[in-house]
Design an enzyme around this catalytic site. Structure first.
Site, PDB file in Angstrom:
ATOM      1  CB  ALA A 131     -43.527 -47.867 -36.189  1.00  0.00           C
ATOM      2  CG  ASN A 198     -44.074 -51.927 -43.408  1.00  0.00           C
ATOM      3  OD1 ASN A 198     -44.627 -52.873 -43.954  1.00  0.00           O
ATOM      4  ND2 ASN A 198     -43.273 -51.187 -43.287  1.00  0.00           N
ATOM      5  CG  HIS A 228     -48.073 -45.244 -36.163  1.00  0.00           C
ATOM      6  ND1 HIS A 228     -48.938 -44.581 -37.503  1.00  0.00           N
ATOM      7  CD2 HIS A 228     -47.154 -45.233 -36.335  1.00  0.00           C
ATOM      8  CE1 HIS A 228     -47.653 -44.976 -38.467  1.00  0.00           C
ATOM      9  NE2 HIS A 228     -46.273 -45.478 -37.276  1.00  0.00           N
TER      10      HIS A 228
HETATM   11  N1  LIG Z   1     -42.655 -53.900 -39.903  1.00  0.00           N
HETATM   12  C1  LIG Z   1     -42.575 -52.203 -39.422  1.00  0.00           C
HETATM   13  O1  LIG Z   1     -42.914 -51.541 -38.857  1.00  0.00           O
HETATM   14  C2  LIG Z   1     -41.439 -50.888 -40.369  1.00  0.00           C
HETATM   15  C3  LIG Z   1     -41.517 -49.667 -39.712  1.00  0.00           C
HETATM   16  C4  LIG Z   1     -40.112 -49.147 -40.740  1.00  0.00           C
HETATM   17  C5  LIG Z   1     -39.975 -49.601 -42.089  1.00  0.00           C
HETATM   18  N2  LIG Z   1     -40.936 -50.802 -42.744  1.00  0.00           N
HETATM   19  C6  LIG Z   1     -40.140 -51.664 -43.369  1.00  0.00           C
HETATM   20  O2  LIG Z   1     -38.677 -52.558 -43.523  1.00  0.00           O
HETATM   21  C7  LIG Z   1     -37.801 -51.980 -44.341  1.00  0.00           C
HETATM   22  C8  LIG Z   1     -36.227 -51.920 -44.464  1.00  0.00           C
HETATM   23  O3  LIG Z   1     -36.981 -49.615 -44.209  1.00  0.00           O
HETATM   24  P1  LIG Z   1     -35.932 -48.798 -44.542  1.00  0.00           P
HETATM   25  O4  LIG Z   1     -35.883 -47.691 -43.624  1.00  0.00           O
HETATM   26  O5  LIG Z   1     -34.523 -50.029 -44.350  1.00  0.00           O
HETATM   27  O6  LIG Z   1     -35.647 -48.897 -45.980  1.00  0.00           O
HETATM   28  P2  LIG Z   1     -34.319 -48.204 -46.824  1.00  0.00           P
HETATM   29  O7  LIG Z   1     -34.712 -48.658 -48.159  1.00  0.00           O
HETATM   30  O8  LIG Z   1     -33.700 -47.603 -45.866  1.00  0.00           O
HETATM   31  O9  LIG Z   1     -33.356 -49.673 -46.443  1.00  0.00           O
HETATM   32  C9  LIG Z   1     -33.690 -50.372 -47.853  1.00  0.00           C
HETATM   33  C10 LIG Z   1     -32.762 -51.356 -48.569  1.00  0.00           C
HETATM   34  O10 LIG Z   1     -32.912 -52.212 -48.810  1.00  0.00           O
HETATM   35  C11 LIG Z   1     -32.371 -52.678 -50.397  1.00  0.00           C
HETATM   36  N3  LIG Z   1     -33.556 -53.241 -51.333  1.00  0.00           N
HETATM   37  C12 LIG Z   1     -34.772 -52.802 -51.721  1.00  0.00           C
HETATM   38  N4  LIG Z   1     -35.526 -53.771 -52.289  1.00  0.00           N
HETATM   39  C13 LIG Z   1     -34.017 -54.936 -52.090  1.00  0.00           C
HETATM   40  C14 LIG Z   1     -34.650 -55.985 -52.267  1.00  0.00           C
HETATM   41  N5  LIG Z   1     -35.235 -57.169 -53.402  1.00  0.00           N
HETATM   42  N6  LIG Z   1     -33.261 -57.280 -52.884  1.00  0.00           N
HETATM   43  C15 LIG Z   1     -32.400 -56.365 -52.246  1.00  0.00           C
HETATM   44  N7  LIG Z   1     -31.901 -55.140 -51.581  1.00  0.00           N
HETATM   45  C16 LIG Z   1     -33.136 -54.740 -51.728  1.00  0.00           C
HETATM   46  C17 LIG Z   1     -32.373 -51.423 -50.839  1.00  0.00           C
HETATM   47  O11 LIG Z   1     -31.744 -50.959 -51.930  1.00  0.00           O
HETATM   48  C18 LIG Z   1     -31.982 -50.377 -49.966  1.00  0.00           C
HETATM   49  O12 LIG Z   1     -30.374 -50.043 -49.305  1.00  0.00           O
HETATM   50  C19 LIG Z   1     -38.999 -51.059 -46.148  1.00  0.00           C
HETATM   51  O13 LIG Z   1     -39.460 -51.899 -46.351  1.00  0.00           O
HETATM   52  C20 LIG Z   1     -39.769 -50.605 -45.220  1.00  0.00           C
HETATM   53  O14 LIG Z   1     -41.438 -50.223 -45.683  1.00  0.00           O
HETATM   54  C21 LIG Z   1     -41.458 -51.764 -42.069  1.00  0.00           C
END
Ligand SMILES: NC(=O)c1ccc[n+]([C@@H]2O[C@H](COP(=O)([O-])OP(=O)(O)OC[C@H]3O[C@@H](n4cnc5c(N)ncnc54)[C@H](O)[C@@H]3O)[C@@H](O)[C@H]2O)c1
Length: 278
Positions: A131, A198, A228
């Protein structure tokens, strides 16, 4: 010379907001690859995702089967726990890995395990810019950085459920004006707000590490953006970056840019194009 048209095979770990958009981008041909296997510990989430695709991937029974499936690259879009528990076995299974839940890597032992895994098994780990913008510049100046500060502003609704509120007296439902709710080192911030910043982890890894990278978190009930602001300074000069992100329609904690960045990163990994940027 004949062109190699073999598309990379992708396995997806996590079928939520980011995972679904990535899957749709592969399915529509925006990412030149094949999505062949998916896993989410919510069976409804994986079934819902697959129902949206023309080319249906296999839903694996567990994460071990995903790691062992015949794919070239596994995309993690699940959670920090998913990274902690599975990154090494994915690399051991000789798959490249793209990580979205970058906060997990601020645990030094996890970072070292993942780094060693890359070396031992000759595989790559990709961390999309997520992001924020400007990660290329932060990497370039990392040896000349004196100070790196991230100020993140979000609506309190987007912060709800964070570990921070378990021990704090602040109630996110009662914040009525812009309020600094946290200031500290990135290392602590990602633990207290694991689903939110993150970007703090990414900045730390690209720059001067998680104890020197400072984070300020502002809860603003009047905003509908995830903002941010990055301020960096050192021998190289000064750098200021501000990104006002529209939240994802399916997960307000996640910014639209994070998803677009993941898609662009995958296009770069899977395509044969001119590579732009450092
Ligand atoms: N790098 C970045 O800038 C950035 C930005 C936004 C989100 N993220 C991260 O990316 C990840 C996904 O984000 P999102 O918005 O799609 O989240 P979300 O909650 O919409 O989806 C996550 C999915 O993963 C599943 N899940 C969680 N832990 C699991 C595991 N151990 N095994 C199997 N399935 C699992 C959940 O059931 C859910 O369906 C999050 O950890 C979030 O913090 C990173």
């Amino acid at each position: 010379m004949p062109r190699n048209t073999g598309l990379k095979r992708i396995g997806l770990l996590g079928c939520g907001a980011i995972g679904t958009e990535i899957a749709i981008a592969v399915d529509s041909g925006k990412i030149p690859a094949k999505l062949t296997h998916v896993f989410d510990f919510s069976k409804e989430s994986s079934a819902l995702l697959v129902s949206k695709l023309k080319n249906k991937p296999v839903i694996t029974e567990n994460v071990g089967l995903l790691a062992a499936s015949p794919v070239d690259l596994i995309v993690e879009a699940a959670s920090q726990d998913a990274v902690r528990d599975n990154a090494l076995s994915i690399l051991q299974n000789r798959k490249d890995l793209m990580i979205m839940s970058v906060g997990a890597l601020l645990d030094e032992s996890i970072f070292d395990i993942v780094l060693e895994g890359c070396k031992d098994f000759g595989k790559h780990v990709y961390l999309p810019s997520g992001a924020i913008a400007g990660l290329d510049a932060i990497r370039a100046v990392k040896d000349e950085l004196d100070s790196l500060v991230l100020v993140t502003t979000k609506n309190p609704k987007a912060l709800k459920g964070a570990k921070f509120f378990e021990t704090s007296e602040i109630d996110p439902d009662k914040i009525s004006k812009p309020t600094v709710i946290y200031e500290g080192a990135a290392q602590e911030a990602v633990k207290l707000f694991p689903a939110n910043i993150n970007v703090a982890a990414l900045l730390s890894i690209a720059g001067i590490g998680s104890t020197k990278t400072r984070v300020k978190l502002v809860a603003d009930p009047n905003t509908d953006k995830n903002t941010h602001e990055i301020e960096a300074s050192g021998k190289f000069g000064r750098l200021s970056i501000k990104v006002e992100n529209v939240p994802s329609s399916s997960n307000p904690k996640t910014s639209r840019l994070a998803t677009l960045s993941a898609i662009e990163c995958l296009r770069k990994i899977c395509g044969s194009e001119i590579q732009i940027g450092t």
